[in-house]
Design an enzyme around this catalytic site. Structure first.
Site, PDB file in Angstrom:
ATOM      1  N   SER A  15       0.721  -4.165  -3.036  1.00 34.44           N
ATOM      2  CA  SER A  15       0.979  -4.780  -1.734  1.00 34.44           C
ATOM      3  C   SER A  15       1.293  -6.251  -1.946  1.00 34.44           C
ATOM      4  CB  SER A  15      -0.246  -4.646  -0.826  1.00 34.44           C
ATOM      5  OG  SER A  15      -0.114  -5.580   0.229  1.00 34.44           O
ATOM      6  N   HIS A  40       4.805  -2.151  -1.665  1.00 33.24           N
ATOM      7  CA  HIS A  40       4.295  -1.945  -0.307  1.00 33.24           C
ATOM      8  C   HIS A  40       4.398  -3.268   0.456  1.00 33.24           C
ATOM      9  CE1 HIS A  40       1.403  -0.014   2.562  1.00 33.24           C
ATOM     10  NE2 HIS A  40       0.933  -1.247   2.703  1.00 33.24           N
ATOM     11  N   ASP A  42       3.679  -5.276   3.935  1.00 37.18           N
ATOM     12  CA  ASP A  42       2.855  -5.254   5.141  1.00 37.18           C
ATOM     13  C   ASP A  42       3.470  -6.106   6.240  1.00 37.18           C
ATOM     14  OD1 ASP A  42       0.505  -3.626   4.412  1.00 37.18           O
ATOM     15  OD2 ASP A  42       0.328  -5.103   2.811  1.00 37.18           O
ATOM     16  N   MET A  44       3.305  -7.363   9.952  1.00 38.81           N
ATOM     17  CA  MET A  44       2.299  -7.523  11.019  1.00 38.81           C
ATOM     18  C   MET A  44       2.855  -8.409  12.130  1.00 38.81           C
ATOM     19  SD  MET A  44      -1.099  -8.191   8.710  1.00 38.81           S
ATOM     20  CE  MET A  44      -1.369  -7.324   7.145  1.00 38.81           C
ATOM     21  N   HIS A  73       5.088  -0.994   5.749  1.00 41.51           N
ATOM     22  CA  HIS A  73       3.925  -0.545   6.520  1.00 41.51           C
ATOM     23  C   HIS A  73       3.918  -1.371   7.807  1.00 41.51           C
ATOM     24  CE1 HIS A  73      -0.815  -0.513   6.688  1.00 41.51           C
ATOM     25  NE2 HIS A  73      -0.261   0.126   7.702  1.00 41.51           N
ATOM     26  N   MET A  75       2.606  -2.636  10.966  1.00 39.38           N
ATOM     27  CA  MET A  75       1.411  -2.834  11.790  1.00 39.38           C
ATOM     28  C   MET A  75       1.857  -3.642  13.008  1.00 39.38           C
ATOM     29  SD  MET A  75      -1.135  -3.526   8.606  1.00 39.38           S
ATOM     30  CE  MET A  75       0.257  -3.871   7.551  1.00 39.38           C
ATOM     31  N   MET A 144      -5.878   4.527   6.158  1.00 40.37           N
ATOM     32  CA  MET A 144      -6.340   3.146   5.960  1.00 40.37           C
ATOM     33  C   MET A 144      -7.806   3.167   5.526  1.00 40.37           C
ATOM     34  SD  MET A 144      -3.818   1.126   6.399  1.00 40.37           S
ATOM     35  CE  MET A 144      -4.768  -0.385   6.170  1.00 40.37           C
ATOM     36  N   ASP A 183      -4.982   2.612   1.464  1.00 40.93           N
ATOM     37  CA  ASP A 183      -4.617   1.191   1.549  1.00 40.93           C
ATOM     38  C   ASP A 183      -5.807   0.388   2.047  1.00 40.93           C
ATOM     39  OD1 ASP A 183      -3.340  -1.238   1.898  1.00 40.93           O
ATOM     40  OD2 ASP A 183      -2.038  -0.550   3.532  1.00 40.93           O
ATOM     41  N   GLY A 205      -3.386  -4.742  -3.260  1.00 42.58           N
ATOM     42  CA  GLY A 205      -2.912  -6.122  -3.257  1.00 42.58           C
ATOM     43  C   GLY A 205      -3.745  -6.968  -4.199  1.00 42.58           C
TER      44      GLY A 205
END
Ligand code: DX5
Ligand code: ZN
Length: 231
Positions: A15, A40, A42, A44, A73, A75, A144, A183, A205
């Site tokens: 990540s 990956h 993230d 957000m 991913h 979010m 998650m 994750d 990560g």
């Protein structure tokens, strides 16, 4: 196919959230040649989760530094509004949260139709059963193992049972073959446990970017994961 015969190699998905953003191109170059299987990302929105990261523009730049698969991913609320730009940015897999769209069936169909690999994620408080009627539409289920929003949180050991439940749902004779990703708080300490429960894609990560060199942190995680593989 007999579900119990599904044997999948473990994939390692660093990540980028834990990378040094001031040297992002260099970080992406290094992680892409570290032995990792995919990256990956993230995304957000500061509302679905209490943090902000980056969007399609940054991902487009990341793409130019890497030729391994990129998964986003998401979010975010209204994940559908970002799909065109994610396609343009060169994302290979989109992972949306079950909690982010009440019309999940339609959303997953659209993601598939756009040519992405399709993933769906569950927050820790969302039961595995909420995916029962969409499992035939996905390539990957993300369980998650922390509450999403931040890197560096502790693995929630209660998620072990959920991973096992998702695996059980895959192996119920419907011919499903999606991967199971985890994750949050995944490290050489927790890897064997999640793999034993059924995970076959490990996002990490902190365990990778905060423990350089990356070739070694990837190998450490992979070796720990393989130890959890059923013999
Ligand atoms: C958390 C993110 C994770 C995060 C994991 O909301 O979805 O991908 O980067 O970070 P670690 O591996 O540090 O727990
Ligand atoms: Zn993530």
């Amino acid at each position: 196919m007999n579900g119990s015969s599904i044997q999948k190699e473990i994939l390692i998905a660093p990540s980028l959230l834990a990378a040094d953003f001031a040297r992002l191109g260099d970080e992406v170059t290094k992680i892409s040649s570290s032995g990792a299987d995919l990256i990956h990302l993230d995304v957000m929105d500061g509302d679905f989760v209490p943090n902000l990261t980056f969007g399609p523009g940054v991902i487009q730049s990341i793409r130019t530094f890497s030729s391994i698969p990129l998964e986003a991913h998401l979010m975010v609320w209204h994940p559908d509004t970002y799909l065109d730009d994610m396609k343009e940015a060169g994302v290979d897999r989109i992972i949306v949260h079950q909690e982010s769209d009440v019309h999940l069936n339609r959303l997953l169909y659209r993601i598939r139709k756009m040519g992405f690999s399709v993933g769906v994620a569950l927050n820790p408080s969302t039961p595995a059963a909420f995916l029962e009627d969409v499992l035939d539409l996905v390539d990957l289920v993300l369980v998650m193992t922390v509450n999403p929003g931040f890197g560096g949180q502790a693995y929630l050991s209660g998620m072990r049972e959920k991973i096992a439940r998702v695996k059980h749902m895959r192996e119920n004779g419907r011919g499903l073959s999606f991967r199971i990703e985890v994750d949050g708080g995944i490290s050489p300490v927790t890897a064997a446990e999640v793999v034993e429960a059924g995970a076959d894609v490990l996002v990490a990560g902190t365990a990778i970017f905060r423990h350089p060199p990356y070739e070694e942190s990837v190998v450490r995680l992979r070796s720990a994961a393989v130890a959890g593989t059923p013999s």
